[in-house]
Write an enzyme that holds these catalytic residues in place. Structure first.
Site: not given
Length: 356
Positions: A23, A36, A81, A119, A137, A202
């Site tokens: 995507w 999404e 879901y 979101y 999120d 990081c």
DNA sequence: AACTCGGGGTT
DNA sequence: AACCCAGAGTT
């Protein structure tokens, strides 16, 4: 530390470390939308094959708006879901009607569509339309909690709202989509949940307040979840010749609209199963116990035992909500949830003329 | 604010 | 076994 300090190092890191994802290759509004929705509570690796197949068969909003529900659920089978995809189709029909088939380039209008919450509205607006809104999120909540050493419960909506504001205040006007994705990517690849965060790699380690205080592993804080409820069920593989009975679940509730083997609450004995079938005017010829199985949903745990029962179909059979299907039709036409995975192999058996 | 809604990968 | 995942809708 000002949160605005994270923008440059984060974007630089993202430019060198962003994963190549389907995507992202072609970030059309429709493809961003589909991705999404699929990614809600679902890992990137699980989504990839579904995204490819879904967008190949339904390449645009018009195709999504028109596809039959069984086919739609079949394309979603195994992702879970299932209301996500039903809501997405509702939204597609609304977009076709009210927006001439074009997903609106507006946060509030996106938010008003079924299945699109704060979101997803933020993700589509920022990634597909370069609009300066946050997309917060679970990853972002974790990253921001640690960056700011916040001990607040991230499941509280007041905390989520505050963090959305904090993020929203520092989004760079030139690259809102990249910035939002960078925060999520950092959460998924570096500032990970479950175990050790990879702070050595990081880009924000010098800015991170939790790291300074040595409390990275304590964050974020969340209220503990309620325990799952346990349910015992008896699953029936009812066979008439080569055909096996399935049943469409109600349009609302758990696994709405999906197909299943007939099943009943509790652990039934052989005799109780035979009585159940006779009650529906089916005449059982032979019954055999199958292996038990277990399936864990987010809030329910099914403990299942199974029986295969060969029956003769009587004319006045009281099983009108059962469909007897040929083995080869199953996989093609009927979406069946993974909960029945231990027994779906019995749909594809060519039973033959033996005595089973 | 609490509950419903799937399935699977990690630790 | 517990946690959590590019959450949203309903009660």
């Amino acid at each position: 530390m000002e949160l605005t300090d994270i923008v440059k190092p984060l974007l630089t890191w993202y430019d060198g470390n962003a994963r190549i994802l389907p995507w992202r290759e072609d970030a059309s509004p429709y493809r961003v939308w589909v991705s999404e929705i699929m990614l809600q509570q679902t890992r990137v690796e699980a989504v990839k094959p579904y995204f490819e197949r879904f967008t190949r068969e339904l390449p645009d909003i018009q195709a999504l708006a028109q596809v039959p529900e069984d086919r739609l659920l079949k394309l979603w089978e195994g992702l879970g879901y299932y209301n996500r995809v039903r809501n997405m189709q509702k939204a597609a029909r609304k977009v076709a009607q009210e927006f001439a088939g074009e997903l609106p380039a507006d946060y509030e209008q996106l938010l008003a569509l079924p299945g699109i919450g704060s979101y997803t509205a933020g993700a589509i607006a920022s990634i597909a339309y370069q609009i300066c809104v946050p997309a917060v999120d679970g990853n972002v909540l974790r990253v921001v909690s640690r960056l700011t050493a916040s001990r607040d419960d991230i499941l509280k909506q007041s905390v989520k709202k505050r963090m959305e504001q904090q993020v929203g205040a520092v989004i760079p006007a030139e690259r809102p989509g990249a910035f939002n994705q960078a925060l999520m990517e950092l959460g998924a690849m570096v500032c990970v949940p479950n175990g050790m965060a990879r702070c050595d790699g990081c880009p924000l380690r010098e800015l991170c307040e939790a790291r300074k205080q040595g409390i990275v592993m304590e964050l974020p804080r969340k209220t503990p979840k309620k325990a799952r409820r346990l349910e015992d069920r008896t699953v029936l593989v009812v066979r008439d010749g080569d055909k096996v009975a399935i049943h469409r679940r109600p349009g609302k509730g758990l696994l709405a609209g999906m197909y299943e083997f007939p099943n009943v609450e509790g652990f039934l004995t052989d005799d109780e199963v035979l009585a159940f079938l006779k009650g529906r005017k089916l005449s059982p010829i032979r019954i055999q116990k199958l292996e038990p199985s277990k399936h864990i949903f987010s809030h329910i745990e099914w403990h299942m035992i199974g029986y295969v029962v060969r029956v003769e179909e009587l004319e006045e059979m009281d099983a009108s909500d059962w469909i007897f299907i040929e083995p080869q039709d199953t996989g093609r036409d009927y979406p069946i949830p993974a909960a029945f995975g231990a027994y779906t192999k019995y749909l594809n058996i060519k039973w033959g003329l033996d005595n089973n």
